[in-house]
Write a protein that holds these residues in place. Structure first.
Motif, PDB file in Angstrom:
ATOM      1  N   LYS A 422       0.830  -1.208   0.000  1.00 11.99           N
ATOM      2  CA  LYS A 422       0.000   0.000   0.000  1.00 11.99           C
ATOM      3  C   LYS A 422       0.864   1.258   0.000  1.00 11.99           C
ATOM      4  CE  LYS A 422      -3.977   1.974   2.429  1.00 11.99           C
ATOM      5  NZ  LYS A 422      -4.896   1.820   3.598  1.00 11.99           N
ATOM      6  N   LYS A 426       1.264   3.957  -3.304  1.00 14.25           N
ATOM      7  CA  LYS A 426       0.358   5.036  -2.914  1.00 14.25           C
ATOM      8  C   LYS A 426       0.167   6.081  -4.013  1.00 14.25           C
ATOM      9  CE  LYS A 426       4.078   7.541  -0.491  1.00 14.25           C
ATOM     10  NZ  LYS A 426       4.528   8.047   0.828  1.00 14.25           N
ATOM     11  N   ASN A 431      -3.246  -1.594  -5.368  1.00 14.25           N
ATOM     12  CA  ASN A 431      -2.986  -1.838  -3.948  1.00 14.25           C
ATOM     13  C   ASN A 431      -2.116  -3.059  -3.691  1.00 14.25           C
ATOM     14  OD1 ASN A 431      -4.696   0.311  -2.918  1.00 14.25           O
ATOM     15  ND2 ASN A 431      -6.433  -0.930  -3.585  1.00 14.25           N
ATOM     16  N   THR A 432      -2.067  -3.990  -4.652  1.00 12.54           N
ATOM     17  CA  THR A 432      -1.331  -5.239  -4.421  1.00 12.54           C
ATOM     18  C   THR A 432      -0.400  -5.552  -5.586  1.00 12.54           C
ATOM     19  OG1 THR A 432      -3.103  -6.563  -5.403  1.00 12.54           O
ATOM     20  CG2 THR A 432      -3.202  -6.196  -3.033  1.00 12.54           C
TER      21      THR A 432
END
Length: 509
Positions: A422, A426, A431-432
């Protein structure tokens, strides 16, 4: 007399503002609804007529015309009962005046009760985006609607109370949820500490949960494939508020919320192998509904006995596994539903299940094994990140009192790995690690000369496709995150390669 109310109609997950116009003129008695209503809205005429009479109001004689604007948008759903009734009552002069910023949603029963509807949360969110802040909703929908903090939810149980409120004969305060509804406690009755042996499965599931990677487990019956897979929810990281809203919207329109106001636990869906491709990916005759892959959004889709699913159903997973969403096109409309899930698939290595089993003899012929495994295509295998082979649990492992790794320990490591990702991404829209595009992989995955040699040797030896090789690199980064390492090391890359090597053993028989 002319009157107008505001409401909303859902098309997929998106709601569109509908203006309900009513007019009563002299002439032969008639009650007409125009503006592309579906059968559920056409039937509302009788519900509204009886509900008004049983609520103590005389149904007006004359010619009643209800127009649903815009007229070129097909509308469906029983939530239009209430706005049609309120617009009609306003035309009759029963309701003197009400604020133009009110949005009405609700179904009417024959005795005048305002009964709950499906999709209330999605409707509130859609109208909120259009600037509406005050909503009249059924009392039993108030909890799911009130999770949107910056709107006023005014719940009512019956038509009489609502009319009194609109005529300013009684007042009501907006409904607010007290306390914290974000309960993320996982099921305590199941835990990975219950799994005896099978450390390779635990390790694979930990990596899958940390990086959102898909897993295929192949092994004989009774080896613990399903037993382990059902414990994956206990190691998944907590959902954030936005993820919870996304899941709740889907469950709301499907009528699966029950008494919950918010889906706070990551979904775990396990459809039976007789499920059709429509049940799996979504669809329907008029406006397509979400399928199992969308109900598993932000969670896990577990397909046990993968080859027993129909070929059409299995192959329909290819696009959503790649794009994390599903496009459903029908003659009437084309919709997109989210489908960002972890696929956990389990299967036997042959029809009898004992091919490669050191404890039992396989009775299947080579052609039977090839035909059975051929139900899972190479194209689908290529899209599943990790391929895990499991063996029967040994007796000494089964009776051992040795403490096994618990779900809490695994979840803590998964959470740390997710936090690293995360922070790393950013500035990106992901997110992964599993979501890395080719462009982002060049930016975030760096291999030194030693790692490039290992990668080249494995690529040539196992004849990896470009997609398989990309998945290996993404898994390597996830394994490095679990180890709290700032760079990919040789052990991380070699472990990731091992998760792609059993394909040749089974599918090249």
């Amino acid at each position: 007399m002319y009157s107008k109310t505001k409401t909303v109609s859902l098309v997929g997950l998106n709601g569109y503002k509908i203006e309900v116009e009513s007019d009563i003129t002299s002439g032969l008695p008639a009650f007409n609804i125009v503006g592309l209503p579906d059968s559920s809205i056409k039937e509302s005429k009788e519900r509204i007529r009886v509900a008004l009479i049983n609520s103590g109001y005389k149904f007006p004689p004359g010619r009643i015309t209800i127009n649903l604007s815009p007229a070129d948008l097909k509308k469906e759903g029983t939530q239009l009962d209430l706005p049609i009734a309120i617009s009609l009552l306003s035309s009759m002069g029963v309701i003197h005046k009400f604020d133009d910023d009110l949005c009405f949603i609700g179904e009417l029963s024959l005795d005048g009760r305002i009964v709950p509807i499906n999709g209330a949360l999605a409707m509130i969110i859609s109208m909120r985006e259009l600037g509406y802040k005050r909503f009249i909703v059924p009392d039993r929908n108030k909890k799911e609607c009130a999770i949107i903090k910056d709107v006023d939810i005014l719940p009512f149980e019956n038509l009489g109370d609502l009319i009194s409120f609109l005529n300013e004969e009684k007042s009501i305060s907006p409904y607010k949820i007290d306390g914290d509804i974000f309960n993320d406690e996982y099921e305590k009755d199941i835990d990975f500490s219950d799994v005896k042996g099978q450390e390779n499965i635990k390790r694979a599931f930990e990596i899958a949960a940390a990086g959102n990677h898909n897993v295929l487990i192949i092994g004989p019956p009774g080896a613990g494939k399903s037993f382990s897979a059902k414990r994956i929810p206990t190691i998944l990281p907590k959902m954030d508020y936005q993820e919870a809203i996304e899941c709740t919207k889907i469950y709301s329109i499907m009528g699966l919320l029950g008494n919950k106001s918010l889906i706070t636990k990551r979904p775990f869906r396990s459809p039976h192998h007789t499920a059709s491709n429509v049940a799996l990916i979504g669809g329907g005759h008029s406006i397509p509904k979400p399928g199992e892959i969308s109900l598993a959004h932000n969670g896990v889709l577990f397909l046990d006995e993968l080859p027993e699913f129909s070929k059409k159903a299995i192959e329909s997973l290819r696009e959503p596994l790649e794009n994390k969403e599903i496009h459903i096109s029908r003659a009437a409309t084309s919709l997109t539903y989210p489908a960002n899930f972890i696929l956990i698939a389990a299967m036997n290595p042959c029809p009898c299940g004992n091919y490669g089993n050191p404890l039992k003899e396989c009775n299947c012929s080579t052609s039977e094994i090839s035909r059975y495994l051929g139900k899972v295509s190479a194209a689908l295998l290529d899209r599943i990140d990790m391929h895990i082979e499991v063996k029967p649990v040994k007796y000494n492992e089964l009776v051992s009192n040795k403490k096994s790794t618990s779900s809490k320990e695994m979840r803590d490591r998964v959470t740390i790995a997710r936090e690293r990702q995360k922070e790393r991404y950013k500035s990106e829209k992901i997110n992964t690690n599993s979501q890395l595009t080719s462009k982002l992989m060049k930016k975030y995955i760096k291999l030194d000369d030693q790692l490039k040699k290992i990668a080249e040797m494995s690529f040539k030896k196992y004849k990896f496709s470009a997609r398989s090789f990309d998945k290996i690199l993404k898994m390597s980064l996830t394994i490095a995150d679990i180890d709290n390492s700032d760079k990919i090391c040789a052990k991380h890359l070699m472990e990731a390669i091992r998760y792609r090597t059993i394909e040749g053993k089974y599918w090249n028989i």
